[in-house]
Design a protein around this motif. Structure first.
Motif, PDB file in Angstrom:
ATOM      1  N   LEU A 260      66.276 -44.366 -40.990  1.00  0.00           N
ATOM      2  CA  LEU A 260      67.385 -44.154 -41.922  1.00  0.00           C
ATOM      3  C   LEU A 260      68.674 -44.829 -41.474  1.00  0.00           C
ATOM      4  CD1 LEU A 260      66.783 -40.386 -42.752  1.00  0.00           C
ATOM      5  CD2 LEU A 260      66.265 -42.358 -44.194  1.00  0.00           C
ATOM      6  N   SER A 261      68.748 -45.233 -40.204  1.00  0.00           N
ATOM      7  CA  SER A 261      69.993 -45.861 -39.746  1.00  0.00           C
ATOM      8  C   SER A 261      70.220 -47.210 -40.442  1.00  0.00           C
ATOM      9  CB  SER A 261      70.003 -46.001 -38.216  1.00  0.00           C
ATOM     10  OG  SER A 261      68.976 -46.855 -37.790  1.00  0.00           O
ATOM     11  N   HIS A 262      69.171 -47.812 -41.006  1.00  0.00           N
ATOM     12  CA  HIS A 262      69.370 -49.028 -41.800  1.00  0.00           C
ATOM     13  C   HIS A 262      70.280 -48.790 -42.989  1.00  0.00           C
ATOM     14  CE1 HIS A 262      66.583 -51.449 -39.629  1.00  0.00           C
ATOM     15  NE2 HIS A 262      65.532 -50.715 -39.931  1.00  0.00           N
ATOM     16  N   TRP A 263      70.335 -47.533 -43.441  1.00  0.00           N
ATOM     17  CA  TRP A 263      71.143 -47.221 -44.622  1.00  0.00           C
ATOM     18  C   TRP A 263      72.367 -46.395 -44.218  1.00  0.00           C
ATOM     19  CZ3 TRP A 263      65.802 -47.411 -44.690  1.00  0.00           C
ATOM     20  CH2 TRP A 263      65.247 -48.382 -45.536  1.00  0.00           C
ATOM     21  N   GLY A 264      72.762 -46.491 -42.967  1.00  0.00           N
ATOM     22  CA  GLY A 264      73.997 -45.844 -42.532  1.00  0.00           C
ATOM     23  C   GLY A 264      73.858 -44.359 -42.240  1.00  0.00           C
ATOM     24  N   LEU A 265      72.628 -43.843 -42.238  1.00  0.00           N
ATOM     25  CA  LEU A 265      72.445 -42.428 -41.908  1.00  0.00           C
ATOM     26  C   LEU A 265      72.026 -42.314 -40.455  1.00  0.00           C
ATOM     27  CD1 LEU A 265      70.500 -41.777 -45.144  1.00  0.00           C
ATOM     28  CD2 LEU A 265      72.664 -40.687 -44.584  1.00  0.00           C
ATOM     29  N   ARG A 266      72.102 -41.089 -39.937  1.00  0.00           N
ATOM     30  CA  ARG A 266      71.682 -40.935 -38.567  1.00  0.00           C
ATOM     31  C   ARG A 266      70.163 -41.004 -38.466  1.00  0.00           C
ATOM     32  NH1 ARG A 266      74.167 -36.846 -34.330  1.00  0.00           N
ATOM     33  NH2 ARG A 266      72.718 -35.296 -35.075  1.00  0.00           N
ATOM     34  N   ARG A 267      69.687 -41.489 -37.335  1.00  0.00           N
ATOM     35  CA  ARG A 267      68.247 -41.617 -37.144  1.00  0.00           C
ATOM     36  C   ARG A 267      67.568 -40.254 -37.125  1.00  0.00           C
ATOM     37  NH1 ARG A 267      65.389 -45.631 -35.210  1.00  0.00           N
ATOM     38  NH2 ARG A 267      64.018 -44.138 -34.224  1.00  0.00           N
ATOM     39  N   GLU A 268      66.518 -40.118 -37.882  1.00  0.00           N
ATOM     40  CA  GLU A 268      65.578 -39.008 -37.733  1.00  0.00           C
ATOM     41  C   GLU A 268      64.337 -39.631 -37.131  1.00  0.00           C
ATOM     42  OE1 GLU A 268      64.860 -35.311 -39.740  1.00  0.00           O
ATOM     43  OE2 GLU A 268      66.226 -35.578 -38.092  1.00  0.00           O
TER      44      GLU A 268
END
Ligand SMILES: *Cc1c(COP(=O)(O)O)cnc(C)c1O
Length: 456
Positions: A260-268
């Motif tokens: 999800l970090s590709h879309w600016g969210l924190r990694r899960e």
């Protein structure tokens, strides 16, 4: 007595209501008429006039029947700021998934039929290849939801045996899904190791015996333990379980298929990572971060998946054709990660930039204000904070924007919230600091909200 005579009989009343019968059907109108006539007799007993009661009957009946005709499970606007809201149905599906589900409802399909050989097929076959490609696992099986996935895995490998779990991971996920309860229903003896905040490799090693069926690692989806903490990383647990010859299962819960970090969210943690870290089995949900319909997946070792598929519970917990079709279409979208955020609504909503939402809020505030002013409420654009929901990244919020609705009196937010819930298309927000806040992150178009509010 004479007052009662002013009331028509059911049959007389029906002959005056051809339009209602046409719209709703004779039986529902008859049933509603009986109820209303009973109520009218009761009112007369308490002193009402027969003629007045009789005169009210047609429009009361029309209102009763109109209210009864509204579908209970109708679309609402989720402006709570929680994108994956369990009580509001979690993920909304991609157009591709909706089309596939509709097609599956409308025509027969080769659900358990092999079109190449004409022989019997398996319903999981439609998803197995996609799941293995996307997660790097050897095999996969599909269940009704992730709770079912956990239950069947525990029952298959832990019935009459023990399952070792860290005390820091004995989760409750809303409702009645508590890990200890699921274990007892699966026939598994729970062995807790470590403490709430710290669990070490030796805790697991010391607990392993010839009664051990599996080691369970649970992603603490809806809370985070911070401070003086220690957990055993999955790769180390994989060594411990392999040395002991027991199964290691990692229940990821939300389980994203992409970083999800590709879309600016924190990694899960992604499912592929959990597989690569050496878990024998990984369980996750279909309608959380994955963005599909309700489903649960178990991916992992082929021999273990085969054992799960032989468990009679599999038949009781299997998926229907509609969701399998929707899942296949959803999983196919993941083959093209570049366009995933355009096509998968969950990711589109989660990755919407705050600036864009703030512009929408600024544009809509005066229009909403005009719609609310006659009812004594005001609307201002405001900053707010969204959440992923469904236990993913529980302590993270995503900067967002929306509308802050206010009115006179301390109960104004509650009053307005109730009125918005009663709309033909109900609008659900959240109350914060004396206002009803509508987070616009999940609003697909300005029109949706303006149209819904026009019915106020
Ligand atoms: C959500 C969750 C579950 C339950 O999944 P459902 O798909 O809601 O049945 C189980 N385990 C974890 C860790 C979860 O986050």
């Amino acid at each position: 007595m004479s007052e009662y005579r002013a009331l028509p009989s059911v049959d007389q009343l029906l002959t005056t209501l051809p339009d209602l019968i046409d719209r709703h059907g004779r039986q529902p109108v008859t049933d509603a008429a009986r109820l209303r006539l009973d109520a009218a007799r009761q009112a007369i007993r308490e002193g009402a006039q027969g003629a007045t009661e009789a005169a009210r009957l047609p429009h009361l009946l029309a209102a009763d029947l109109a209210a009864a005709a509204v579908t209970q499970l109708r679309p609402i606007l989720n402006l709570t700021g929680t994108v994956l809201h369990t009580n509001l149905g979690r993920a909304i599906l991609a157009e591709e998934a909706i089309a596939a589900a509709s097609a599956a409802m409308a025509a027969p399909l080769a659900l358990e039929f092999d079109l190449t050989t004409g022989g019997r097929g398996q319903r999981d076959d439609h998803l197995r290849g996609l799941l293995c490609d996307l997660t790097g696992a050897e095999d996969a099986t599909i269940l009704n939801n992730n709770a079912a996935a956990v239950l069947i895995a525990l029952n298959t490998f832990g019935q009459g045996r023990e399952a070792i779990v860290s005390r820091g991971e004995l989760i409750e996920i809303g409702g009645a899904f508590r890990m200890p309860d699921i274990m007892s229903r699966a026939g598994t003896q729970l062995v807790e190791v470590g403490t709430t905040n710290r669990t070490h490799p030796r805790d697991y090693r010391d607990a392993i015996s010839d009664r051990t069926g599996l080691i369970l690692k649970v992603h603490t989806s809806n809370y985070r333990i911070e401070g003086f903490t220690a957990e055993v990383p999955a790769p180390d647990l994989a060594h411990i379980s392999r040395d002991a010859g027991v199964v290691l299962m990692n229940d990821l819960g939300a389980g994203s298929l992409v970083d999800l970090s590709h879309w600016g969210l924190r990694r899960e943690p992604t499912v592929a990572e959990a597989v690569a870290e050496g878990a024998d089995l990984v369980t996750f949900s279909g309608d959380k971060l994955l963005g599909g319909p309700q489903a649960g997946f178990i991916v992992g070792r082929r021999d273990l998946i085969a054992q799960i598929n032989r468990n009679p519970l599999k038949r009781a917990l299997r998926l229907d054709k509609i969701r399998i079709a929707a899942l296949e279409a959803t999983l196919r979208l993941y083959r093209d990660p570049d366009r995933l955020a355009e096509r998968l609504p969950v990711l589109r909503m989660l990755s919407r930039p705050k600036d864009e939402i703030a512009q929408q809020a600024a544009r809509m505030a005066p229009l909403v204000r005009d719609l609310l002013a006659p009812h004594g409420f005001d609307a201002q654009a405001t900053d707010c904070a969204s959440q992923i929901g469904s236990g993913a990244l529980p302590t993270d919020t995503i900067p967002s924007a929306g509308l802050r609705l206010t009115g006179a009196g301390g109960d104004a937010p509650d009053r307005l919230a109730a009125r918005l819930r009663f709309l033909p298309r109900p609008i659900i927000g959240h109350i914060h600091a004396g206002a009803l806040v509508l987070d616009l992150r999940c609003l697909a178009s300005d029109d949706q909200l303006l149209t819904a509010l026009a019915d106020l």
